[in-house]
Design an enzyme around this catalytic site. Structure first.
Site, PDB file in Angstrom:
ATOM      1  N   ASP A 161       0.880  -1.153   0.000  1.00  0.00           N
ATOM      2  CA  ASP A 161       0.000   0.000   0.000  1.00  0.00           C
ATOM      3  C   ASP A 161       0.927   1.215   0.000  1.00  0.00           C
ATOM      4  O   ASP A 161       2.118   1.109   0.330  1.00  0.00           O
ATOM      5  CB  ASP A 161      -0.943   0.007   1.210  1.00  0.00           C
ATOM      6  CG  ASP A 161      -2.132   0.942   0.965  1.00  0.00           C
ATOM      7  OD1 ASP A 161      -2.047   1.792   0.055  1.00  0.00           O
ATOM      8  OD2 ASP A 161      -3.151   0.828   1.683  1.00  0.00           O
TER       9      ASP A 161
HETATM   10  C1  BGC Z   1      -4.931   3.275  -0.014  1.00  0.00           C
HETATM   11  C2  BGC Z   1      -5.046   2.290  -1.155  1.00  0.00           C
HETATM   12  C3  BGC Z   1      -4.815   3.010  -2.462  1.00  0.00           C
HETATM   13  C4  BGC Z   1      -3.472   3.680  -2.423  1.00  0.00           C
HETATM   14  C5  BGC Z   1      -3.134   4.449  -3.685  1.00  0.00           C
HETATM   15  C6  BGC Z   1      -3.655   4.085  -0.068  1.00  0.00           C
HETATM   16  O1  BGC Z   1      -3.691   5.118   0.852  1.00  0.00           O
HETATM   17  O2  BGC Z   1      -4.987   2.595   1.210  1.00  0.00           O
HETATM   18  O3  BGC Z   1      -6.297   1.685  -1.133  1.00  0.00           O
HETATM   19  O4  BGC Z   1      -4.929   2.124  -3.517  1.00  0.00           O
HETATM   20  O5  BGC Z   1      -3.426   4.612  -1.348  1.00  0.00           O
HETATM   21  O6  BGC Z   1      -3.890   5.597  -3.765  1.00  0.00           O
END
Ligand code: BGC
Length: 758
Positions: free
Chosen positions: A232
């Protein structure tokens, strides 16, 4: 490109190039290596639409992305219980990705809705792992059929936003397997997502990004995952250890810092270069899978996809209550009340936020209906009752023949990054509903929210419609349902408890500091409410229709089977009403008697069918071992106990209409380990073991009941032993009570018993 060619390509890369490949080039791209013809590959958020950002990248939806189509969020798509429909949504998204040059869409998000408070519940599917995993499967299949990857997320046990970067989810092994892993397992095994995104949090003390047990042992070795694991955004905190654990790609870019650490670790011998090579192979495999299947003709037709979003939304709206008020007649004067009739809430905040190219409100959708009047009723920006708006709304409702209040949760209540403090709707909205219901007997509430809310007014209104966060076409879809142009067919993929305190995670949700213990264990959602026989506002699986369905002829192809056999189940469903409609047939399994603590019943399959008035269809299901099993921590595997199981067919988890019992015989014997503490009751379960004990200690444990009884009366048996009815007396008891037997004697017996198992 074949695996062999990828290997050869990796062999040509320098150490620095390989290290660099393991983190993003920027916010949304993987690294390119021009000299070797390796292109950069773009990933993008979603998954209920595209959030493609070009410049000014951020990952929390702060900056605008390209104009796109917002489909219903996960909360709603799960409510459709319609695999084909969600696959179609995936195909549409996949095509959009091809048109926009996106190799991987970052979703679906399958985290279990442990509490109604989780800020990201609107993105998630269900409190039930089967629903979550089946919906994910459907979406993944659709997207990937267009040669675009998905990233099932957030792996693992990421069920709150509070302290999401540092919290430690403490979950026991059985609960992880039955609930939290299971949401991913089915989808990974069946739909083979190209990538998996690990979560920020720790799982039992180890960061997800560093968790070899789950990233490598579970995901790759047990489930056969072949794509790449990405972090993530910002979930990496020890790049070298993460790489060893199985984290291939760090996102976003580490700006070179971690590349140096990786290269340095290889040079110092701390990291085996083959580990790095494998990670790069995983990434390049996917990069080329996309590149080699580019659809240069793909067009992002927004208007067309908006219509798809509308059709999907129509199946995501759950009719929760209907005391004869719905469908409304367009000949009657209907008051649309509430801000969301004009400005619908249709998506949540954060990284999944879509920049919709247009939004259809209910008011717009009803623009050609002269009998629809409108009063705004409340203003979310004020966060308190606006007396003028309230008074106007009451008058508008009073003078109409029916009132529809568009209410729910304001935008600021539901977002990535924080959790809700309670389950209440804003007081000013509750007040509005109470006041309208007091003057208008035909009041319907349409809810726009991504997670359950308390409904103190539920008994005072005639109809309740859960529209969830239905995407940019939600207004049109809601009107179609309200006026009966579409027959509602969605079901709740989660329980709506009466109040927050009823929820099983209530006592431990959010934890203490960073420590979050999942104390309710496997009793998440209906598994808990059923076991407690607790009243709920609306049960899991509930959803009404404008027609009626009757169930008959439940059959099973065998009444006795081994746990290695499969069971075929069929049931007939007839539309006995006067409108064409769709029904979600739900199959639950109940273990009638078990030595382990199990839920009353668990959803094991479902099917959605469409029936014309008078039409009958037969729905068939095939159940395998897993449908009857629990996860045994003794063997670290799924296990079925010999005994009777009920196959239950229901309209909802609380409306079971047909039942059949099957007897299942286990082919697996759980290992028994005897100790001096093993009770006589447990020893007696194996006649061979019981004989050994009787033979070794005849004075204490006599052979026949008569002798036993008289022995019990003799002084050898104390009253305490008698009272425990032998059942719960440990093998070592004679040492304390008889005086003639030593612990060494008992240990010798225990050794003999354990030898039985070898
Ligand atoms: C989120 C993800 C997301 C990623 C990219 C993170 O903060 O938890 O779900 O895909 O950011 O934006």
């Amino acid at each position: 490109m074949t695996a062999d060619k990828i290997k050869k390509l990796v062999a040509k890369m320098t150490l620095e190039e390989k290290a660099a490949m393991c983190s993003g080039a920027d916010f949304w791209h993987t690294e390119a290596v021009e000299r070797l013809g390796i292109p950069a590959s773009m990933v993008s958020d979603g998954p209920h639409g595209l959030r493609k950002q070009d410049q000014e990248a951020d990952h929390l939806g702060v900056n605008d992305s390209i104009k796109a189509v917002c489909f219903p969020a996960g909360c709603g798509t799960a409510a459709s219980f319609n695999r084909e429909l969600i696959t179609e949504m995936g195909e549409t998204l996949g095509n959009e990705c091809q048109a926009e040059g996106i190799s991987v869409v970052l979703g679906p998000a399958v985290n279990i809705k442990r509490s109604p408070l989780c800020g990201r519940n609107f993105e998630y599917y269900s409190e039930d792992p089967l629903v979550a995993s089946e919906m994910a499967c459907a979406l993944i299949k659709g997207v990937q059929s267009k040669n675009v990857g998905t990233s099932i997320k957030h792996f693992l046990a990421n069920n709150q936003e509070t302290r999401r970067l540092s919290s430690d989810s403490r979950v026991d092994e059985r609960t992880l397997h039955e609930i939290y892993l299971a949401a991913f397992e089915g989808a990974v095994k069946k739909a083979k997502p190209w990538t998996v995104m690990c979560s920020y949090n720790k799982i039992n003390g180890t960061y997800a990004a560093q968790n070899r047990k789950y990233l490598t042992e579970t995901l790759r070795e047990q489930w056969g995952f072949e794509g790449y694991v990405m972090s993530d955004w910002g979930a990496v905190n020890n790049r070298v250890e993460d790489l060893k654990a199985g984290l291939d790609l760090e996102m976003p870019s580490s700006l070179g810092t971690n590349d140096k650490l990786i290269a340095g670790a290889v040079l110092s011998g701390e990291l085996d270069e083959s580990v790095l090579d494998e990670a790069v192979e995983h990434i390049l495999n996917i990069v080329f899978r996309y590149e080699e299947h580019r659809d240069t003709k793909a067009v992002f037709d927004k208007e067309k996809d908006h219509e798809t979003a509308r059709r999907i939304a129509e199946e995501t709206i759950v009719l929760l209550k209907n005391d004869g008020v719905l469908p409304l007649s367009d000949g009657q004067k209907t008051a649309f009340i509430g801000q969301y009739a004009e400005y619908p809430r249709y998506q949540g905040g954060g990284s999944s936020h879509i920049n919709s190219f247009k939004v259809t409100s209910a008011l717009e959708a009803a623009a050609d209906m002269p009998n629809v009047v409108y009063a705004r009723g409340f203003d979310d920006t004020k966060d308190c009752t606006d007396e003028k708006l309230l008074a106007e709304a009451v008058e508008t409702a009073r003078s109409a023949q029916a009132a529809v209040i568009f209410a729910g949760l304001p935008e600021r209540y539901e977002s990535e990054g924080f959790d809700r403090p309670n389950m209440a709707m804003p007081a000013y909205q509750n007040e509005l509903i109470e006041k309208i219901a007091a003057v208008q007997p035909n009041t319907v509430v349409v809810l726009h929210n991504g997670s359950p809310v308390e409904m103190p007014w539920a008994d005072k209104v005639k109809g309740i419609v859960e529209a969830y966060l239905g995407g940019q076409a939600v207004g049109a879809a809601v009107c179609d349902i309200l006026f009966g142009r579409v027959n509602p067919s969605a079901k709740l993929p989660e329980t709506f408890p009466i109040k927050l305190e009823d929820n099983p995670s209530y006592l431990s949700y959010l934890g203490e500091g960073d420590v979050v213990e999942y104390r309710e264990g496997i009793f998440v959602g209906y598994r808990y409410y059923d076991k407690k026989q607790m009243d709920v506002r609306f049960p899991f699986g509930h959803g009404l229709s404008y027609t009626t369905f009757e169930y008959s002829d439940l059959t099973v192809d065998k009444e006795q089977m081994k746990d290695t056999d499969t069971l075929r189940v069929s049931v007939k469903v007839t539309n006995t009403g006067s409108m064409t409609g769709k029904e979600v047939v739900q199959l639950y399994v109940a273990d009638k008697e078990s030595t382990v603590i199990r839920p009353v019943k668990e959803l094991r399959d479902f099917a959605k069918i469409e029936l014309r008035p008078g039409e009958t269809k037969t729905v068939a299901f095939t159940l395998d071992k897993r449908a009857f099993a629990y996860y045994s921590v003794k063997i670290h595997d799924w296990h079925v106990e010999t005994g009777d199981f009920d196959i239950l067919i229901g309209r909802s988890s609380r409306d079971i209409v047909l039942t059949k019992t099957v007897k299942i015989e286990s082919t697996v014997k759980l290992p028994v380990v005897y100790t001096t503490d093993t009770t006589l009751g447990d020893v007696r379960k194996d006649p061979r073991a019981w004989k050994i004990v009787q033979d070794a200690l005849p004075k204490y444990f006599h052979k026949d009941e008569k002798e036993e009884k008289s022995a019990a009366e003799s002084e050898a048996f104390t009253e305490e032993m008698n009272a425990a009815s032998m059942e719960f007396t440990p093998l070592r008891a004679p040492v304390s009570f008889g005086g003639e037997v030593s612990m060494a004697d008992i240990q010798a017996i225990v050794d003999k018993l354990n030898a039985l198992e070898e």
